[in-house]
Design a protein around this motif. Structure first.
Motif, mmCIF file in Angstrom:
data_model
loop_
_atom_site.group_PDB
_atom_site.id
_atom_site.type_symbol
_atom_site.label_atom_id
_atom_site.label_comp_id
_atom_site.label_asym_id
_atom_site.label_seq_id
_atom_site.Cartn_x
_atom_site.Cartn_y
_atom_site.Cartn_z
ATOM 1 N N MET B 27 0.640 -1.192 0.059
ATOM 2 C CA MET B 27 0.000 -0.059 -0.088
ATOM 3 C C MET B 27 0.804 1.160 0.034
ATOM 4 S SD MET B 27 -2.762 -1.346 2.531
ATOM 5 C CE MET B 27 -3.729 -0.112 3.244
ATOM 6 N N PHE B 28 1.854 1.120 0.866
ATOM 7 C CA PHE B 28 2.813 2.210 0.743
ATOM 8 C C PHE B 28 3.643 2.662 -0.377
ATOM 9 C CE2 PHE B 28 7.244 3.717 1.857
ATOM 10 C CZ PHE B 28 6.969 5.135 2.320
ATOM 11 N N PRO B 32 1.804 6.486 -4.301
ATOM 12 C CA PRO B 32 1.827 7.815 -5.243
ATOM 13 C C PRO B 32 1.173 7.548 -6.534
ATOM 14 C CG PRO B 32 4.158 6.960 -4.305
ATOM 15 C CD PRO B 32 3.008 5.717 -3.779
ATOM 16 N N LEU B 33 1.263 6.023 -7.013
ATOM 17 C CA LEU B 33 0.999 5.506 -8.340
ATOM 18 C C LEU B 33 -0.645 5.400 -8.462
ATOM 19 C CD1 LEU B 33 3.648 3.294 -9.667
ATOM 20 C CD2 LEU B 33 2.665 5.547 -10.848
ATOM 21 N N LEU B 34 -1.013 4.753 -7.588
ATOM 22 C CA LEU B 34 -2.150 4.291 -7.676
ATOM 23 C C LEU B 34 -3.260 4.935 -6.873
ATOM 24 C CD1 LEU B 34 -1.732 0.454 -7.710
ATOM 25 C CD2 LEU B 34 -2.615 1.685 -9.616
ATOM 26 N N VAL B 35 -2.794 5.929 -5.983
ATOM 27 C CA VAL B 35 -4.080 6.498 -5.020
ATOM 28 C C VAL B 35 -4.086 8.035 -5.558
ATOM 29 C CG1 VAL B 35 -4.560 7.394 -2.777
ATOM 30 C CG2 VAL B 35 -3.473 5.134 -3.081
ATOM 31 N N ILE B 36 -2.835 8.579 -5.838
ATOM 32 C CA ILE B 36 -3.007 9.952 -6.221
ATOM 33 C C ILE B 36 -3.042 10.098 -7.647
ATOM 34 C CG2 ILE B 36 -1.738 12.409 -6.026
ATOM 35 C CD1 ILE B 36 0.029 11.266 -4.017
ATOM 36 N N LYS B 37 -3.804 10.820 -8.102
ATOM 37 C CA LYS B 37 -4.233 11.032 -9.506
ATOM 38 C C LYS B 37 -4.205 12.580 -9.691
ATOM 39 C CE LYS B 37 -6.396 9.793 -13.969
ATOM 40 N NZ LYS B 37 -5.699 8.828 -14.562
ATOM 41 N N THR B 46 -7.468 13.779 -7.556
ATOM 42 C CA THR B 46 -8.116 12.542 -6.858
ATOM 43 C C THR B 46 -7.541 11.901 -5.991
ATOM 44 O OG1 THR B 46 -8.658 12.880 -9.503
ATOM 45 C CG2 THR B 46 -10.301 11.755 -7.841
ATOM 46 N N TRP B 47 -8.208 11.577 -4.978
ATOM 47 C CA TRP B 47 -7.651 10.681 -4.196
ATOM 48 C C TRP B 47 -8.267 9.439 -4.287
ATOM 49 C CZ3 TRP B 47 -3.128 11.946 -1.298
ATOM 50 C CH2 TRP B 47 -3.011 13.138 -1.533
ATOM 51 N N LEU B 53 -7.110 0.087 -0.904
ATOM 52 C CA LEU B 53 -7.592 -1.038 -0.134
ATOM 53 C C LEU B 53 -7.441 -2.463 -0.922
ATOM 54 C CD1 LEU B 53 -10.670 0.542 1.739
ATOM 55 C CD2 LEU B 53 -8.584 -0.263 2.736
ATOM 56 N N TRP B 54 -7.700 -2.142 -2.254
ATOM 57 C CA TRP B 54 -7.589 -3.436 -3.263
ATOM 58 C C TRP B 54 -6.172 -3.860 -3.145
ATOM 59 C CZ3 TRP B 54 -10.761 -6.433 -5.132
ATOM 60 C CH2 TRP B 54 -11.856 -6.100 -5.265
#
Lengths: 262, 410
Positions: B27-28, B32-37, B46-47, B53-54
């Protein structure tokens, strides 16, 4: 008889440490010489110098094959020394684990065979014959050490004692004049040691010279014609088993204060 | 969503803790790649917390599964020690090894490849030709990596040597494919020896790094020495392979190249197989297994290493000539490290030293991405995942090397 191998003043330095210090050695064909001494005495280093894995800092190695001109082995790479007629086994077994038992022995035939890439691809008559001979001789050697049944087994799957014997067969495949065995009986049970004893004796009877590092004193005393004792890189004594048994320096350095035997 | 551990009763607390830790770590890592857009135009961010979680849940589940598999294997270790053979030759192979099954299987495969161009479109034939070229490349690298155990990360350099040999000979002297093929092979061997000499004393990681550097040097020379290689713009209008000067339409020519590549692949299989079962092949295996014992057995390590490099490079270079003739255009961009990595993947995935394995892996790795265009973006990701999985589940490769028997007792 003229010695097969003459070692004069062999010295090996690793930086400031002198691992082998001016050692002399003579070996005749059909003679078993044992090299004994406490751990770290420089026995294996001496082996490595003789077989070219280490380049000795000083001294001379002269091989005089009967009926052929003598040659100096100083500074030759390991494969040239093997080709000249010195073959060895290793203290920590160094088989080719993911090759079959038979293939391990066949690798030993490498320096006595000649086929090259061309032969491998086009398989001319000469290569086919050579390959057949290699298989035949290797199988005969396995027969001799009692591993013919396991010829197609992976070498890694053999029990410990059999691996040691296989190492001897692989060394024999190079058609040596002199066989160097580094602790061949290590880890063997009494039964296996006895078989090894018989094998070494029969090799001696074939006229092979054998240089043996071994800690099993019973085996050493029974087999050797001549014993060389090393300590701290130096040769501290040599002689027949009887003489060595009584040599005060040996008793002090190696066998302890009490006399060996009983 | 909760991570999967609770589902199974078997895992210990330690397993679950480790799995959860892995989940958090991923998750950590992917935060930056998958959460922050970031949307630079609207200047908004967009967060996507759901993604986090996935990632956490899935990676924890996978980690737990891996730990369970590992524990299971450790428990079965005793049994395997008694029969360690299984670790080398998989039992599934035995099924195909009897002649009564092997012959029809080979015949079916042969027939399939023979009629392939009649059944499928030119597009498919083209893809298959490429895949077959990778069979040749994989088998060539198999000599170096699989047989002799020399990790070569710059193998593509020899591929480039072959391609540019044909490209330049055609450009300057108008030489045809059939003349360039042997010249390319010889030049490849020469370059193999040239690379071999400086790396003779190196092993393992050091060898890998130097060969990697060598591969890059060749590419950079081709890219920057414009007078020699025409630089990044490459060489165009290279002639397709000829057949006694017969004029061929593009489609016929593609089919012709397909059969040519088949012939090349068959030749490679034949030669590599013969090399393996020879004095030279045994010396390579010995070198791979234990280089000190190998020398002590009277094998000239220098000569045998150089032979491996030279022969491996020969096949790469011939494949390179074929490549130049097929694409009719070459430039340095075709010979990046990624190519070396893919060829190495083929060897590792197929099974080091195994010829059938390498052929199968080359076809699978080259054909699957073509037919799974939908997920083409994830190709590299899947490559990596498959390799990691293989190393865990079956480290000896898809189809491990078969033990050669001489006595007929097995």
């Amino acid at each position: 008889m003229q010695p097969l191998l003459t070692v004069n003043d062999l010295t090996m330095d690793f930086g400031g440490i002198r691992a082998v210090d001016r050692v002399d050695l003579r070996l005749r064909p059909g003679e078993i010489v044992a090299l004994i001494g406490p751990n770290g005495a420089g026995k294996t280093t001496l082996f490595n110098c003789l077989t070219g894995l280490h380049r000795p800092t000083g001294g001379d190695l002269v091989l005089a094959p009967p009926g052929r001109p003598q040659r100096n082995l100083n500074g030759l790479p390991p494969h040239r020394i093997t080709a000249a007629g010195l073959a060895r086994t290793f203290q920590n077994i160094r088989l080719f684990p993911h090759m079959t038992v038979l293939e391990n022995v066949m690798v030993g035939r490498h320096c006595r065979t000649t086929s090259k890439v061309f032969g491998a691809i086009f398989r001319p008559e000469a290569t086919v014959r050579e390959e057949r001979e290699t298989v035949g001789m290797s199988l005969a050697l396995l027969e001799r050490i009692g591993l013919a049944e396991q010829a197609d087994e992976w070498a890694a799957n053999l029990p410990y004692g059999a691996q040691r014997r296989l190492e001897i067969a692989r060394a024999l495949a190079t058609e040596p004049l002199l066989l160097l065995l580094d602790e061949p009986a290590a880890g063997m049970n009494p039964q296996e040691t006895q078989e090894l004893d018989a094998l070494i004796t029969s090799l001696r009877d074939d006229g092979l010279a054998i240089l043996l590092i071994e800690h099993d004193m019973k085996l050493v005393m029974r087999l050797s014609d001549h014993i060389v004792v090393m300590d701290y890189g130096r040769k501290i004594a040599e002689g027949t088993p009887e003489e060595i048994r009584r040599h005060p320096a040996v008793i002090r350095a190696y066998l302890g204060e009490e006399e060996y035997g009983a | 969503m909760t991570p999967a551990p609770e589902k199974t009763a078997m895992p210990t607390g330690k397993d679950i803790r480790q799995a959860l830790l892995t989940g958090f770590w991923f998750m950590f890592l992917t935060f930056p790649l998958l959460v922050i857009k970031v949307h630079p135009i609207e200047q908004t961010v967009t967060w996507r917390w759901a993604n986090m979680l996935w990632v956490g849940g899935l990676s924890a589940a996978v980690a737990l599964a891996c730990r369970l598999v590992a524990a299971h294997r450790a428990a079965g270790g005793e049994r395997r020690r008694q029969e360690p053979d299984r670790a080398i030759a998989a039992p599934s192979q035995a099924f195909f090894l009897t002649p009564s099954r092997l012959v029809p299987l080979l015949a079916a495969v042969g027939l399939f490849f023979l009629v392939f161009p009649l059944l499928f479109s030119t597009y498919q034939v083209n893809i298959m030709t490429t895949a077959l070229m990778y069979v040749v490349l994989g088998l060539g690298l198999n000599i170096v990596v699989g047989f002799a155990g020399l990790l070569d990360l710059g193998y593509v350099a020899f591929y480039a040597v072959g391609a540019y040999t044909y490209g330049l000979l055609h450009l300057h002297f108008g030489l045809g494919f059939w003349t360039a093929l042997p010249i390319g092979g010889l030049l490849g061997a020469l370059f193999g020896v040239l690379l071999g000499f400086p790396v003779l004393r190196l092993r393992g990681d050091y060898l890998a790094i130097v060969t990697l550097g060598f591969g890059e040097i060749i590419r950079l020379v081709l890219e920057n020495w414009g007078d020699f290689s025409q630089g990044p713009s490459g060489i165009a209008n290279i002639a397709r392979p000829g057949l006694f000067g017969i004029e061929m339409s593009l489609e016929t020519s593609l089919v012709y190249q397909y059969y040519l590549t088949i012939a090349m692949a068959l030749l490679t299989i034949f030669v590599v197989n013969r090399l393996r079962n020879s004095r030279i092949g045994r010396a390579w295996f010995a070198l791979r297994e234990d280089d000190i014992a190998c020398q002590a057995m009277g094998i000239n390590k220098t000569a045998i290493k150089l032979t491996a490099f030279a022969l491996g490079a020969t096949w790469a270079a011939m494949a390179g000539v074929l490549f130049a003739a097929k694409t009719t255009f070459i430039n340095p961009a075709s010979f990046t490290f990624l190519e070396s990595a893919i060829i190495l993947c083929i060897v590792v995935l197929g099974g080091m030293g195994s010829i059938v394995g390498v052929v199968a892996a080359a076809l699978i790795l080259m054909l699957l991405p073509e037919y799974l265009r939908a997920v083409a973006e994830y190709r590299m990701l899947v490559f990596g995942a498959v390799l990691v999985l293989m190393m865990i589940v079956q480290p000896q490769g898809l189809i491990p090397r078969v033990r050669r028997t001489y006595t007929g007792s097995h």
